[in-house]
Design a protein around this motif. Structure first.
Motif, mmCIF file in Angstrom:
data_model
loop_
_atom_site.group_PDB
_atom_site.id
_atom_site.type_symbol
_atom_site.label_atom_id
_atom_site.label_comp_id
_atom_site.label_asym_id
_atom_site.label_seq_id
_atom_site.Cartn_x
_atom_site.Cartn_y
_atom_site.Cartn_z
ATOM 1 N N GLN A 1 7.945 -0.997 8.353
ATOM 2 C CA GLN A 1 7.287 -0.012 7.491
ATOM 3 C C GLN A 1 8.225 1.099 7.037
ATOM 4 O OE1 GLN A 1 3.659 1.394 9.353
ATOM 5 N NE2 GLN A 1 3.054 -0.662 9.935
ATOM 6 N N GLY A 2 9.480 0.969 7.387
ATOM 7 C CA GLY A 2 10.472 1.958 6.982
ATOM 8 C C GLY A 2 11.685 1.833 7.878
ATOM 9 N N CYS A 3 12.740 2.565 7.551
ATOM 10 C CA CYS A 3 13.927 2.571 8.400
ATOM 11 C C CYS A 3 14.710 3.848 8.133
ATOM 12 C CB CYS A 3 14.806 1.351 8.152
ATOM 13 S SG CYS A 3 15.801 1.434 6.654
ATOM 14 N N SER A 4 15.620 4.135 9.030
ATOM 15 C CA SER A 4 16.488 5.291 8.864
ATOM 16 C C SER A 4 17.553 4.990 7.811
ATOM 17 C CB SER A 4 17.164 5.632 10.194
ATOM 18 O OG SER A 4 18.158 6.614 10.017
ATOM 19 N N ALA A 5 17.973 6.018 7.123
ATOM 20 C CA ALA A 5 19.091 5.864 6.196
ATOM 21 C C ALA A 5 20.427 5.918 6.925
ATOM 22 C CB ALA A 5 19.043 6.964 5.133
ATOM 23 N N ASN A 6 20.401 6.275 8.208
ATOM 24 C CA ASN A 6 21.629 6.445 8.981
ATOM 25 C C ASN A 6 22.085 5.144 9.630
ATOM 26 O OD1 ASN A 6 21.881 9.357 8.683
ATOM 27 N ND2 ASN A 6 20.069 9.502 9.980
ATOM 28 N N PRO A 7 23.376 5.019 9.865
ATOM 29 C CA PRO A 7 23.883 3.887 10.644
ATOM 30 C C PRO A 7 23.642 4.135 12.122
ATOM 31 C CG PRO A 7 25.673 5.356 10.088
ATOM 32 C CD PRO A 7 24.447 5.914 9.404
ATOM 33 N N PRO A 8 23.868 3.143 12.982
ATOM 34 C CA PRO A 8 23.753 3.377 14.422
ATOM 35 C C PRO A 8 24.640 4.531 14.859
ATOM 36 C CG PRO A 8 23.924 1.037 13.970
ATOM 37 C CD PRO A 8 24.178 1.739 12.666
ATOM 38 N N GLY A 9 24.113 5.383 15.730
ATOM 39 C CA GLY A 9 24.898 6.535 16.166
ATOM 40 C C GLY A 9 24.009 7.609 16.745
ATOM 41 N N PRO A 10 24.470 8.854 16.689
ATOM 42 C CA PRO A 10 23.730 9.965 17.314
ATOM 43 C C PRO A 10 22.571 10.458 16.450
ATOM 44 C CG PRO A 10 25.729 10.791 16.320
ATOM 45 C CD PRO A 10 25.756 9.294 16.134
ATOM 46 N N HIS A 11 21.519 9.647 16.348
ATOM 47 C CA HIS A 11 20.378 9.985 15.494
ATOM 48 C C HIS A 11 19.102 9.793 16.307
ATOM 49 C CE1 HIS A 11 23.349 9.914 12.326
ATOM 50 N NE2 HIS A 11 23.638 8.649 12.610
ATOM 51 N N THR A 12 18.800 10.749 17.148
ATOM 52 C CA THR A 12 17.675 10.654 18.075
ATOM 53 C C THR A 12 16.357 10.422 17.342
ATOM 54 O OG1 THR A 12 18.804 12.127 19.633
ATOM 55 C CG2 THR A 12 16.417 11.856 19.902
ATOM 56 N N GLY A 13 15.599 9.443 17.821
ATOM 57 C CA GLY A 13 14.286 9.167 17.261
ATOM 58 C C GLY A 13 14.290 8.301 16.018
ATOM 59 N N GLU A 14 15.454 7.923 15.526
ATOM 60 C CA GLU A 14 15.547 7.107 14.317
ATOM 61 C C GLU A 14 15.527 5.619 14.670
ATOM 62 O OE1 GLU A 14 16.573 8.832 10.665
ATOM 63 O OE2 GLU A 14 14.868 9.348 11.932
ATOM 64 N N ILE A 15 15.104 4.809 13.698
ATOM 65 C CA ILE A 15 15.146 3.353 13.812
ATOM 66 C C ILE A 15 16.029 2.853 12.675
ATOM 67 C CG2 ILE A 15 13.837 1.206 13.884
ATOM 68 C CD1 ILE A 15 13.041 3.059 16.114
ATOM 69 N N ASN B 1 17.236 6.017 -1.690
ATOM 70 C CA ASN B 1 18.443 5.340 -2.149
ATOM 71 C C ASN B 1 19.327 4.936 -0.970
ATOM 72 O OD1 ASN B 1 21.586 5.992 -3.084
ATOM 73 N ND2 ASN B 1 20.433 4.757 -4.545
ATOM 74 N N ARG B 2 19.491 5.835 -0.015
ATOM 75 C CA ARG B 2 20.314 5.547 1.160
ATOM 76 C C ARG B 2 19.661 4.495 2.051
ATOM 77 N NH1 ARG B 2 20.702 10.612 4.232
ATOM 78 N NH2 ARG B 2 22.112 9.412 5.582
ATOM 79 N N GLU B 3 18.342 4.531 2.152
ATOM 80 C CA GLU B 3 17.624 3.552 2.968
ATOM 81 C C GLU B 3 17.736 2.150 2.364
ATOM 82 O OE1 GLU B 3 13.755 5.238 3.112
ATOM 83 O OE2 GLU B 3 14.350 6.889 4.440
ATOM 84 N N ILE B 4 17.659 2.068 1.051
ATOM 85 C CA ILE B 4 17.827 0.779 0.376
ATOM 86 C C ILE B 4 19.186 0.181 0.710
ATOM 87 C CG2 ILE B 4 18.090 -0.350 -1.875
ATOM 88 C CD1 ILE B 4 16.091 1.727 -2.986
ATOM 89 N N LYS B 5 20.214 0.996 0.601
ATOM 90 C CA LYS B 5 21.569 0.515 0.869
ATOM 91 C C LYS B 5 21.741 0.132 2.337
ATOM 92 C CE LYS B 5 23.552 3.217 -2.912
ATOM 93 N NZ LYS B 5 24.325 4.426 -3.300
ATOM 94 N N ALA B 6 21.099 0.880 3.243
ATOM 95 C CA ALA B 6 21.171 0.549 4.671
ATOM 96 C C ALA B 6 20.517 -0.806 4.934
ATOM 97 C CB ALA B 6 20.494 1.634 5.497
ATOM 98 N N CYS B 7 19.378 -1.054 4.291
ATOM 99 C CA CYS B 7 18.704 -2.341 4.459
ATOM 100 C C CYS B 7 19.568 -3.481 3.933
ATOM 101 C CB CYS B 7 17.363 -2.332 3.724
ATOM 102 S SG CYS B 7 16.049 -1.452 4.589
ATOM 103 N N GLN B 8 20.116 -3.306 2.749
ATOM 104 C CA GLN B 8 20.924 -4.367 2.177
ATOM 105 C C GLN B 8 22.143 -4.662 3.044
ATOM 106 O OE1 GLN B 8 21.366 -2.962 -2.026
ATOM 107 N NE2 GLN B 8 20.266 -4.841 -2.507
ATOM 108 N N ALA B 9 22.745 -3.620 3.613
ATOM 109 C CA ALA B 9 23.909 -3.809 4.477
ATOM 110 C C ALA B 9 23.545 -4.601 5.732
ATOM 111 C CB ALA B 9 24.510 -2.457 4.860
ATOM 112 N N ALA B 10 22.293 -4.490 6.167
ATOM 113 C CA ALA B 10 21.834 -5.180 7.377
ATOM 114 C C ALA B 10 21.214 -6.545 7.068
ATOM 115 C CB ALA B 10 20.819 -4.313 8.122
ATOM 116 N N GLY B 11 21.194 -6.932 5.802
ATOM 117 C CA GLY B 11 20.625 -8.216 5.421
ATOM 118 C C GLY B 11 19.114 -8.212 5.321
ATOM 119 N N ILE B 12 18.528 -7.043 5.150
ATOM 120 C CA ILE B 12 17.076 -6.891 5.019
ATOM 121 C C ILE B 12 16.731 -6.607 3.566
ATOM 122 C CG2 ILE B 12 15.095 -5.460 5.655
ATOM 123 C CD1 ILE B 12 16.453 -4.974 8.346
ATOM 124 N N THR B 13 15.708 -7.264 3.049
ATOM 125 C CA THR B 13 15.288 -7.046 1.666
ATOM 126 C C THR B 13 14.375 -5.830 1.576
ATOM 127 O OG1 THR B 13 15.380 -9.408 1.161
ATOM 128 C CG2 THR B 13 14.063 -8.034 -0.309
#
Length: 271
Positions: free
Chosen positions: A65-79, A110-122
């Motif tokens: 139902q959504g995702c973080s725009a951030n890569p794995p790292g110090p982002h508490t509470g993010e998925i 915009n950042r979330e879209i790019k994060a999904c595409q980088a992870a192979g998620i549509t």
């Protein structure tokens, strides 16, 4: 032919793992009848994704139902999208009107879209106008602005699912007509081609999301520019989900090539 897809968004209506298991058992009596050439998705809450991943039939894919725009790292509470991918998530709803209402911006989307595409998620990216904007005939202006900002720098828009989700029809009891939604979907195709400078962007999958039920799904699926539907309340019951997923329609979802793109727009995106 373009992809035909049915997306069930559970939001946070289901609260226990047992409810997820019950749904997955219930859908087994219907899912063998789903057409192989179509795609079927359910989007549980984050905490229910692992349970659904092992219990859902193989012809129904997992969406988040959504995702973080951030890569794995110090982002508490993010998925992150990378975390979702490890669970077998294939799709992710981005820019839902309920997330926008909580302050999510086009830049974040915009950042979330790019994060999904980088992870192979549509990404399933939502666009829509408010009632005031609709009443003032600003729908096209709003959607073009949202598409411009949300898709900036995004490659291969034809690999993204776009969702027309008018804000004023979510949880209000108001509906758009299939005819009107088809006009907006056509506009979105032409806008995708214009903004990206890529004629193939007109072949992106476009779904409608706004008060879909088993009684009105056919109206939208018969529209030539609408490739599927995203629905919530009707997705909570296996029988209701299956009735929508087996909606019969005669309209073919044909590939398109746009020839009327302004030359000055070519090369704007995907740099």
């Amino acid at each position: 032919m373009r992809k035909v897809i049915f997306i069930g968004n559970w939001k946070t209506y289901k609260t226990s793992i047992s409810e997820v298991d019950e749904w997955c058992r219930g859908i087994l009596q219907f899912s063998p009848n789903f057409k192989q050439e179509h795609e079927f998705v359910i989007c549980p809450s984050y905490i229910h994704l692992p349970g659904a991943a092992v219990a859902v039939p193989t012809n129904i894919m997992l969406g988040a139902q959504g995702c973080s725009a951030n890569p794995p790292g110090p982002h508490t509470g993010e998925i992150t999208a990378a975390q979702l991918a490890t669970l077998g998530v294939k799709y992710c709803v981005i820019g839902h009107v309920e997330k926008r209402a909580m302050g999510e911006t086009d830049e974040q989307i915009n950042r979330e879209i790019k994060a999904c595409q980088a992870a192979g998620i549509t990404p399933i990216v939502c666009f829509g106008e408010t009632l005031i904007e609709y009443d003032n005939d600003k729908t096209r202006v709003v959607i073009e602005r949202q598409m411009r900002d949300c898709l900036l720098g995004v490659r291969n828009v034809q690999d993204i699912i776009l969702c027309y989700m008018p804000i004023w029809s979510i949880g209000t009891g108001f509906y758009t007509t299939g005819e009107y939604s088809n006009i907006i979907a056509d506009f979105m195709r032409k806008t995708a081609a214009k903004l990206t400078g890529n004629p193939m962007s007109a072949n992106c999958t476009i779904v409608f999301g706004g008060q879909i039920t088993h009684t009105n799904a056919k109206e939208y699926m018969e529209c030539p520019e609408i490739d599927g539907v995203m629905f919530a309340i009707a997705a909570l019951d296996p029988k209701d989900y299956s009735e929508i997923a087996q909606t019969e329609f005669t309209t073919k979802k044909l590939l398109r090539v746009e020839h009327d793109m302004p030359k000055e727009k070519k090369g704007l995106f995907g740099k």
